[in-house]
Design a protein around this motif. Structure first.
Motif, PDB file in Angstrom:
ATOM      1  N   ALA A   1      47.440  -0.857 -27.685  1.00  0.00           N
ATOM      2  CA  ALA A   1      47.373   0.092 -26.569  1.00  0.00           C
ATOM      3  C   ALA A   1      45.978   0.023 -25.994  1.00  0.00           C
ATOM      4  O   ALA A   1      44.998   0.002 -26.736  1.00  0.00           O
ATOM      5  N   VAL A   2      45.893  -0.057 -24.673  1.00  0.00           N
ATOM      6  CA  VAL A   2      44.578   0.018 -24.038  1.00  0.00           C
ATOM      7  C   VAL A   2      44.573   1.201 -23.078  1.00  0.00           C
ATOM      8  O   VAL A   2      45.515   1.389 -22.303  1.00  0.00           O
ATOM      9  N   VAL A   3      43.547   2.015 -23.184  1.00  0.00           N
ATOM     10  CA  VAL A   3      43.440   3.228 -22.375  1.00  0.00           C
ATOM     11  C   VAL A   3      42.070   3.241 -21.722  1.00  0.00           C
ATOM     12  O   VAL A   3      41.043   3.257 -22.411  1.00  0.00           O
ATOM     13  N   LYS A   4      42.080   3.212 -20.389  1.00  0.00           N
ATOM     14  CA  LYS A   4      40.817   3.229 -19.651  1.00  0.00           C
ATOM     15  C   LYS A   4      40.618   4.595 -19.012  1.00  0.00           C
ATOM     16  O   LYS A   4      41.346   4.951 -18.077  1.00  0.00           O
TER      17      LYS A   4
ATOM     18  N   ALA B   1      52.489   6.014 -28.699  1.00  0.00           N
ATOM     19  CA  ALA B   1      52.098   7.376 -29.096  1.00  0.00           C
ATOM     20  C   ALA B   1      50.576   7.494 -29.157  1.00  0.00           C
ATOM     21  O   ALA B   1      49.998   8.510 -28.742  1.00  0.00           O
ATOM     22  N   ALA B   2      49.931   6.449 -29.666  1.00  0.00           N
ATOM     23  CA  ALA B   2      48.466   6.460 -29.739  1.00  0.00           C
ATOM     24  C   ALA B   2      47.874   6.518 -28.336  1.00  0.00           C
ATOM     25  O   ALA B   2      46.914   7.262 -28.081  1.00  0.00           O
TER      26      ALA B   2
ATOM     27  N   GLU C   1      53.802  -1.202 -34.578  1.00  0.00           N
ATOM     28  CA  GLU C   1      55.049  -0.941 -33.859  1.00  0.00           C
ATOM     29  C   GLU C   1      54.721  -0.476 -32.444  1.00  0.00           C
ATOM     30  O   GLU C   1      53.755   0.255 -32.237  1.00  0.00           O
ATOM     31  N   GLU C   2      55.579  -0.875 -31.529  1.00  0.00           N
ATOM     32  CA  GLU C   2      55.364  -0.516 -30.126  1.00  0.00           C
ATOM     33  C   GLU C   2      55.351   1.002 -29.939  1.00  0.00           C
ATOM     34  O   GLU C   2      54.494   1.544 -29.228  1.00  0.00           O
ATOM     35  N   SER C   3      56.280   1.683 -30.614  1.00  0.00           N
ATOM     36  CA  SER C   3      56.382   3.140 -30.422  1.00  0.00           C
ATOM     37  C   SER C   3      55.102   3.841 -30.892  1.00  0.00           C
ATOM     38  O   SER C   3      54.664   4.817 -30.278  1.00  0.00           O
TER      39      SER C   3
END
Lengths: 318, 318
Positions: free
Chosen positions: B183-186, B287-288, B281-283
């Motif tokens: 997961a990447v969150v900017k 969620a993260a 896992e993708e899920s």
């Protein structure tokens, strides 16, 4: 039951620690040399060292300072209902002390393991590997001053080990896919632990540190994937080894000679003075060992040598 | 033959560099987001950027400063008998610029690759990967100032990359056995490259450096052996990341939230401000991402997010 007649023996191999870029965390088990510790029960409390033979110069009989007996005692004091109050050990040293081949660690591993095997055989109870490992670290600490695992872990469990930082000491272990033959050559000089520690830098340039963690990562990748070229390119250390190499007269020439003989890499084992050379064939490792020996010979130094593969086995009954 | 009607397109994925203990040497290719560069022949010498669309804020049209056109031009000038004197590029930016996701590297990779594909298709001659790679590094250099490969190499070739030090730039590449979702969150903030560079220490304590090379080695081991626990324990950096994390308001809470959601690890991607979280896992990765987003939301910041596996493919025709 005549406890005192029963004696079992455990062999624990020497180890090469640091191994290029892995200062203070890489270690690998050799097949040879190794230390053998025999143990039998005693009606007197405590662990007593009855004899030390082989390459035993300077190894204390004093059971509070001997790494094998301290390790065995740590096992004995942590198990429930030991079958006798004490143990008597006989030690055969095959690993030269002060060589940089984990001599104290091999004895500690053998001491812990032999006490564990004796207990398990006589009581039919099992002991967790962690108990044996912690006991061996206790043994190592009386010689090394710290509970360093980079020799103890490979001596005890075999293979290639990466020690993790933090408490309790953890490590990861794997068997390289690459066929690895290790030549170890000890020139006839002494380096004190203090000397070897004093040359360590307190800080390192970030750029050099990056090089070492890049090399550490690609070395593991190369070993796991059987990529000799990648291992060869990765097995360098620009931080600690150059400083320790200066304590070994003729190091640069010896290293060149080993590479000239076809070794993938050559460096300082542990804190020295032993040099290791890595090759993918036994004959090349032997040729590298001979080449290194010749260089030291020119400098007026005799050498002790051994060539062996990385051992998948650590401490074992013999 | 009507060259100017012929257009091909190449997609190159974004990448996460540094990745815990591997500052300046680890990089991995995402599946999404990515940049797409289309190219067609031109009768005028040189490479011209006709249009930039998508997340193109601040990306120069000037062909001497655009990483895609510089990379394409480097390919074009290094091949024999190009089928036309020049190229015209159209760029679609899917990778947010200044995010720490290798935006300039993805464009450089796509620019080099599209020029290479066009040449090979029209001439039926092959181009060595090394030519494409060096051209992409030339492209990266106009944006980053240096020929850093930790984004370019994964964008171009996919998978997990360990960049080696030295010239010419070499790297090792592997596909993790562990199933990895990233997961990447900017968060909606900007960190200048200068700021991100200024917080770097010149030297590091030896002890911290040892921790990082131990973690680098066990991280690679864990990824290769599919050992999620070892990856989780190894994915830390105490040297660079803490300094860069201070430039991201709410980082510590965001990281805690990601770990609370089940991620194995969470850290700064490249020089930030994007955070990555790793899950098997993708899920869990999704969620993260949501958890991190919530933390930034509390701090008044909107976020851009994407979740994808590590891509075994780098730059490819689309």
């Amino acid at each position: 039951m005549s406890h005192d007649l029963r004696e079992i023996a455990v062999y624990a191999p020497a180890s090469v620690s640091n191994f290029g870029p892995g200062f203070d965390c890489f270690g690998l088990a050799l097949e040879r040399p190794g230390d053998t510790v025999s143990a039998r029960l005693a009606d007197v409390p405590g662990v007593r060292v009855e004899s030390i033979e082989g390459l035993c110069d300077g190894i204390p009989l004093d059971s509070d300072r001997n790494t094998a007996s301290v390790a065995a005692a740590a096992v004995w004091s942590s198990v429930e209902d030991p079958p006798a109050p004490g143990l008597i050990l006989r030690i055969h040293k095959g690993v030269p002390p002060g060589s940089g081949l984990g001599s104290s660690g091999a004895s500690a591993a053998a001491g812990a393991a032999v006490a564990g095997h004796l207990y398990q055989e006589l009581t039919s109870r099992s002991i967790d590997d962690r108990v044996i490992f912690e006991a061996a670290l206790d043994g190592e600490a009386v010689a090394a001053g710290t509970r360093h695992a980079d020799n103890v872990a490979p001596s005890l469990f075999g293979d290639f080990v990466i020690v993790r930082r933090g408490e309790p000491t953890q490590f990861a272990r794997f068997h390289p896919k690459l066929e690895c033959w290790i030549a170890v050559v000890k020139p006839d000089i002494s380096i004190s632990t203090r000397e070897a520690r004093e040359v360590l830098p307190e800080t390192v340039p970030l750029s050099d540190a990056v090089t070492n963690w890049s090399n550490s990562a690609t070395l593991v990748l190369g070993l796991l994937q059987g990529d000799a070229e990648l291992v060869k390119e990765s097995l360098h250390d620009s931080i600690v080894e150059p400083r320790r190499a200066k304590l070994i007269p003729g190091f640069d020439d010896a290293r060149e000679a080993a590479l000239g003989a076809g070794a993938l890499a050559c460096g300082v084992s542990g804190s020295g003075p032993t040099l290791f050379a890595l090759a993918t064939e036994e004959s090349v490792a032997k040729a590298a060992a001979r080449s290194i020996t010749k260089v030291f010979r020119v400098g007026g130094l005799d050498s002790w040598i051994e060539v062996s593969p990385i051992s998948p086995l650590g401490a074992r009954r013999v």
